[in-house]
Design an enzyme around this catalytic site. Structure first.
Site, PDB file in Angstrom:
ATOM      1  N   LYS A  20     -27.822   6.754 -36.692  1.00 19.30           N
ATOM      2  CA  LYS A  20     -27.027   7.679 -35.880  1.00 19.30           C
ATOM      3  C   LYS A  20     -27.157   9.125 -36.335  1.00 19.30           C
ATOM      4  CE  LYS A  20     -22.687   6.854 -38.266  1.00 19.30           C
ATOM      5  NZ  LYS A  20     -22.797   8.057 -39.119  1.00 19.30           N
ATOM      6  N   ARG A  95     -13.787   8.216 -39.130  1.00 21.85           N
ATOM      7  CA  ARG A  95     -14.212   6.975 -39.772  1.00 21.85           C
ATOM      8  C   ARG A  95     -13.053   6.030 -40.026  1.00 21.85           C
ATOM      9  NH1 ARG A  95     -19.144   8.874 -42.524  1.00 21.85           N
ATOM     10  NH2 ARG A  95     -20.085   7.224 -43.786  1.00 21.85           N
ATOM     11  N   ARG A 135     -35.174   2.505 -47.939  1.00 18.78           N
ATOM     12  CA  ARG A 135     -35.158   3.956 -48.053  1.00 18.78           C
ATOM     13  C   ARG A 135     -35.230   4.409 -49.511  1.00 18.78           C
ATOM     14  NH1 ARG A 135     -30.453   6.493 -44.937  1.00 18.78           N
ATOM     15  NH2 ARG A 135     -29.235   6.146 -46.795  1.00 18.78           N
ATOM     16  N   ARG A 137     -32.991   5.387 -51.655  1.00 21.35           N
ATOM     17  CA  ARG A 137     -32.186   6.491 -52.156  1.00 21.35           C
ATOM     18  C   ARG A 137     -31.563   6.063 -53.474  1.00 21.35           C
ATOM     19  NH1 ARG A 137     -27.910   8.903 -48.050  1.00 21.35           N
ATOM     20  NH2 ARG A 137     -26.548   7.857 -49.510  1.00 21.35           N
ATOM     21  N   ARG A 148     -21.004  -0.150 -48.635  1.00 23.06           N
ATOM     22  CA  ARG A 148     -20.881   0.769 -47.491  1.00 23.06           C
ATOM     23  C   ARG A 148     -20.682  -0.014 -46.191  1.00 23.06           C
ATOM     24  NH1 ARG A 148     -22.567   5.798 -49.404  1.00 23.06           N
ATOM     25  NH2 ARG A 148     -24.262   5.635 -50.905  1.00 23.06           N
TER      26      ARG A 148
HETATM   27  P1  AMP Z   1     -22.539   9.561 -44.502  1.00 25.96           P
HETATM   28  O1  AMP Z   1     -23.704  10.447 -44.794  1.00 25.96           O
HETATM   29  O2  AMP Z   1     -21.897   9.829 -43.175  1.00 25.96           O
HETATM   30  O3  AMP Z   1     -22.840   8.109 -44.705  1.00 25.96           O
HETATM   31  O4  AMP Z   1     -21.414   9.945 -45.585  1.00 25.96           O
HETATM   32  C1  AMP Z   1     -21.660   9.820 -46.964  1.00 25.96           C
HETATM   33  C2  AMP Z   1     -20.360   9.620 -47.707  1.00 25.96           C
HETATM   34  O5  AMP Z   1     -19.498  10.738 -47.498  1.00 25.96           O
HETATM   35  C3  AMP Z   1     -19.521   8.420 -47.255  1.00 25.96           C
HETATM   36  O6  AMP Z   1     -19.962   7.226 -47.879  1.00 25.96           O
HETATM   37  C4  AMP Z   1     -18.144   8.837 -47.693  1.00 25.96           C
HETATM   38  O7  AMP Z   1     -17.957   8.676 -49.085  1.00 25.96           O
HETATM   39  C5  AMP Z   1     -18.139  10.314 -47.389  1.00 25.96           C
HETATM   40  N1  AMP Z   1     -17.679  10.610 -46.008  1.00 25.96           N
HETATM   41  C6  AMP Z   1     -18.401  11.173 -45.014  1.00 25.96           C
HETATM   42  N2  AMP Z   1     -17.665  11.293 -43.905  1.00 25.96           N
HETATM   43  C7  AMP Z   1     -16.451  10.796 -44.201  1.00 25.96           C
HETATM   44  C8  AMP Z   1     -15.251  10.614 -43.470  1.00 25.96           C
HETATM   45  N3  AMP Z   1     -15.165  10.959 -42.178  1.00 25.96           N
HETATM   46  N4  AMP Z   1     -14.191  10.050 -44.108  1.00 25.96           N
HETATM   47  C9  AMP Z   1     -14.258   9.691 -45.397  1.00 25.96           C
HETATM   48  N5  AMP Z   1     -15.357   9.820 -46.142  1.00 25.96           N
HETATM   49  C10 AMP Z   1     -16.448  10.367 -45.555  1.00 25.96           C
END
Ligand code: AMP
Length: 206
Positions: A20, A95, A135, A137, A148
């Site tokens: 996404k 989220r 990936r 990472r 996750r």
């Molecule tokens: P993402 O790149 O969207 O997977 O975000 C990486 C990490 O950032 C997540 O695993 C969370 O720890 C934190 N994070 C990003 N967006 C949010 C959100 N809306 N609410 C809480 N934590 C977030």
């Protein structure tokens, strides 16, 4: 109706590694609106060593969610910036159900109206895990990748029903190639997809 005449307050919803983020960035480019990726904003804060970054670093490393209160401040400030006045693509926010309610509140305070669409990009968990591990990472050990996904199912999945009930949810099959997903998204929104050959294909896999 041309893309420029419509309002585009779009949320991308979907589990980690559904693609996404890549799709959000490509769609933002075709619609001419900014992508607001909370994950990227938080990663930048961690890299800069800002106060926010220091507060969220450990939580992020575990694959857990940053608190709703902290996220509300981050998103409220970002949506108030001038480039977001005519629309945006939110990637990674909301989220949790409280975050979705906070977003409704922020939007009702502004003059632009509510969300226009929520695009749910899904794929089977086996596909998502294979992508996460492929990936390579540094933070994506199998344990963190599974965590996750668990956090997504527990905290974020209820948003699918939340937005479906509001008639905003469109489901996109994220197990396809990047180009097919992109085409489906443009079709779902009723906008013309830019010509892939003219653009150069091969975006990052995030
Ligand atoms: P993402 O790149 O969207 O997977 O975000 C990486 C990490 O950032 C997540 O695993 C969370 O720890 C934190 N994070 C990003 N967006 C949010 C959100 N809306 N609410 C809480 N934590 C977030």
């Amino acid at each position: 109706m041309a893309a420029a005449d419509r309002s585009w307050r779009i949320v991308f919803l979907g589990p980690p590694n559904s693609g996404k983020g890549t799709q959000a960035a490509m769609l933002a480019q075709s619609l001419g609106v900014p992508t607001i990726s909370t994950g990227e904003m938080l990663r930048a804060a961690v890299e800069q060593g800002s106060e926010l970054g220091q507060r969220v670093e450990a939580v992020m490393a575990k694959g857990h969610l940053v608190s709703d209160d902290m996220m509300a401040d981050v998103v409220r400030a970002r949506l108030a910036e001038s480039d977001a006045a005519n629309g945006y693509i939110l990637d990674g926010y909301p989220r949790t159900l409280p975050q979705a309610e906070t977003l409704d509140g922020i939007l009702s305070e502004g003059s632009g109206g509510g969300l226009d669409s929520v695009l749910f990009v899904g794929a089977p968990e086996s596909v998502l895990l294979a992508r996460a591990l492929g990936r390579g990472r540094a933070d994506d050990t199998e344990e963190i990748a599974r965590e996750r996904q668990r956090v997504y199912r527990e905290q974020t999945e209820p948003l699918e029903a939340f937005y479906e009930e509001r008639g905003l949810l469109m489901r996109i099959d994220g197990a396809q190639t990047i180009e097919s997903v992109k085409a489906d998204i443009h079709r779902a929104l009723g906008v013309a997809a830019p010509d892939a050959r003219a653009e150069g294909v091969g975006a990052a896999s995030r």
